[in-house]
Design an enzyme around this catalytic site. Structure first.
Site, PDB file in Angstrom:
ATOM      1  N   CYS A 131      -2.480  -0.329   7.570  1.00 40.21           N
ATOM      2  CA  CYS A 131      -1.651   0.988   7.389  1.00 40.21           C
ATOM      3  C   CYS A 131      -1.756   1.570   8.626  1.00 40.21           C
ATOM      4  O   CYS A 131      -0.634   2.313   9.057  1.00 40.21           O
ATOM      5  CB  CYS A 131      -2.226   1.829   6.219  1.00 40.21           C
ATOM      6  SG  CYS A 131      -1.708   0.928   4.354  1.00 40.21           S
ATOM      7  N   HIS A 181       0.842  -1.130   0.022  1.00 41.31           N
ATOM      8  CA  HIS A 181       0.000   0.022   0.008  1.00 41.31           C
ATOM      9  C   HIS A 181       1.020   1.348  -0.083  1.00 41.31           C
ATOM     10  O   HIS A 181       2.142   1.165   0.286  1.00 41.31           O
ATOM     11  CB  HIS A 181      -0.801  -0.043   1.304  1.00 41.31           C
ATOM     12  CG  HIS A 181      -1.870  -1.002   1.366  1.00 41.31           C
ATOM     13  ND1 HIS A 181      -3.063  -0.809   2.103  1.00 41.31           N
ATOM     14  CD2 HIS A 181      -2.141  -2.251   0.344  1.00 41.31           C
ATOM     15  CE1 HIS A 181      -3.790  -1.843   1.825  1.00 41.31           C
ATOM     16  NE2 HIS A 181      -3.231  -2.733   0.853  1.00 41.31           N
ATOM     17  N   CYS A 198      -6.310   1.966   5.805  1.00 39.38           N
ATOM     18  CA  CYS A 198      -6.783   0.829   6.124  1.00 39.38           C
ATOM     19  C   CYS A 198      -6.201   0.200   7.440  1.00 39.38           C
ATOM     20  O   CYS A 198      -5.376   0.895   8.130  1.00 39.38           O
ATOM     21  CB  CYS A 198      -6.644  -0.345   5.254  1.00 39.38           C
ATOM     22  SG  CYS A 198      -5.028  -0.832   5.101  1.00 39.38           S
ATOM     23  N   GLU A 247       0.999   3.926   1.949  1.00 38.28           N
ATOM     24  CA  GLU A 247       1.685   4.303   3.501  1.00 38.28           C
ATOM     25  C   GLU A 247       2.735   3.235   3.526  1.00 38.28           C
ATOM     26  O   GLU A 247       3.575   3.858   4.136  1.00 38.28           O
ATOM     27  CB  GLU A 247       0.531   3.964   4.450  1.00 38.28           C
ATOM     28  CG  GLU A 247      -0.686   4.868   4.168  1.00 38.28           C
ATOM     29  CD  GLU A 247      -1.932   4.334   3.456  1.00 38.28           C
ATOM     30  OE1 GLU A 247      -2.968   4.401   3.514  1.00 38.28           O
ATOM     31  OE2 GLU A 247      -1.568   3.461   2.390  1.00 38.28           O
TER      32      GLU A 247
END
Length: 148
Positions: free
Chosen positions: A85, A52, A82, A54
Site C-alpha cells: 500500500c 486492501h 503495508c 488503501e
C-alpha cells in the site's frame, strides 16, 4: 475539516469492513476538502490479496479523477499501510498520509520499514501517525478477539 474529522470517515469505512467480516481497515482520500475516494478491506469478499482499504480508495479516487496521479491529495487510513500500500501511494504521487494505529506486524511507514522516508524513491510523501489511534486499534482488537 480537520485530520480527526477525515479519520472519522475512514473509521466509518473500517466499520463497513467489520460488518462484512473483513479486517476492519478503512481509507479516505481527500484533496482541497473534497473526498476523492473511499475504501475498506475487501480481500475475503473479492478473493483478492490486493483489495486492501488503501488500494480500494486509490482505485476509486483515480477513477473519479480520470487520472492515476493524485498530486496534492491526502489519504487517511485507520492502520499504518503495508509495503504494497505505501508503494501504491508513492506511485500515485499522494502528497500526505495520515494513519491511526501503527501495525507492528506489517507496517511499512514507521514499524517494520520506513518506505515513505526512503530517499531513493523519486517521490516521498509526508505522514502523521496516531490520529484516532485508540479508536483504530480498538476496532482491530475487537475484530480479532471475536475471531478467537
Amino acid at each position: 475539516m480537520t485530520d480527526k474529522d477525515y479519520m472519522l470517515l475512514a473509521l466509518e469505512e473500517a466499520k463497513k469492513a467489520y460488518l462484512e467480516d473483513e479486517v476492519p481497515i478503512g481509507a479516505v482520500i481527500v484533496r482541497e476538502g473534497k473526498v476523492l475516494g473511499k475504501g475498506y478491506n475487501k480481500k475475503e469478499g473479492l478473493q483478492d490479496a490486493t483489495a486492501h482499504a488503501e488500494i480500494m480508495a486509490l482505485r476509486a479516487a483515480m477513477k473519479n479523477q480520470g487520472a492515476w496521479r493524485l498530486t496534492g491529495a491526502t489519504i487517511y487510513v485507520t492502520i499504518e499501510p503495508c509495503v504494497m500500500c505505501i508503494g501504491a501511494l508513492i506511485q500515485a504521487r499522494v502528497e500526505r498520509l495520515v494513519f491511526g494505529a501503527p501495525d507492528p506486524k506489517f507496517g511499512a511507514v514507521v514499524s517494520l520499514h520506513k518506505l515513505a522516508d526512503d530517499e531513493r524513491h523519486n517521490h516521498r510523501l509526508s505522514y502523521t501517525g496516531g490520529v484516532l489511534e485508540d479508536e483504530s486499534r480498538e476496532l482491530m482488537q475487537s475484530f480479532f478477539k471475536a475471531k478467537r
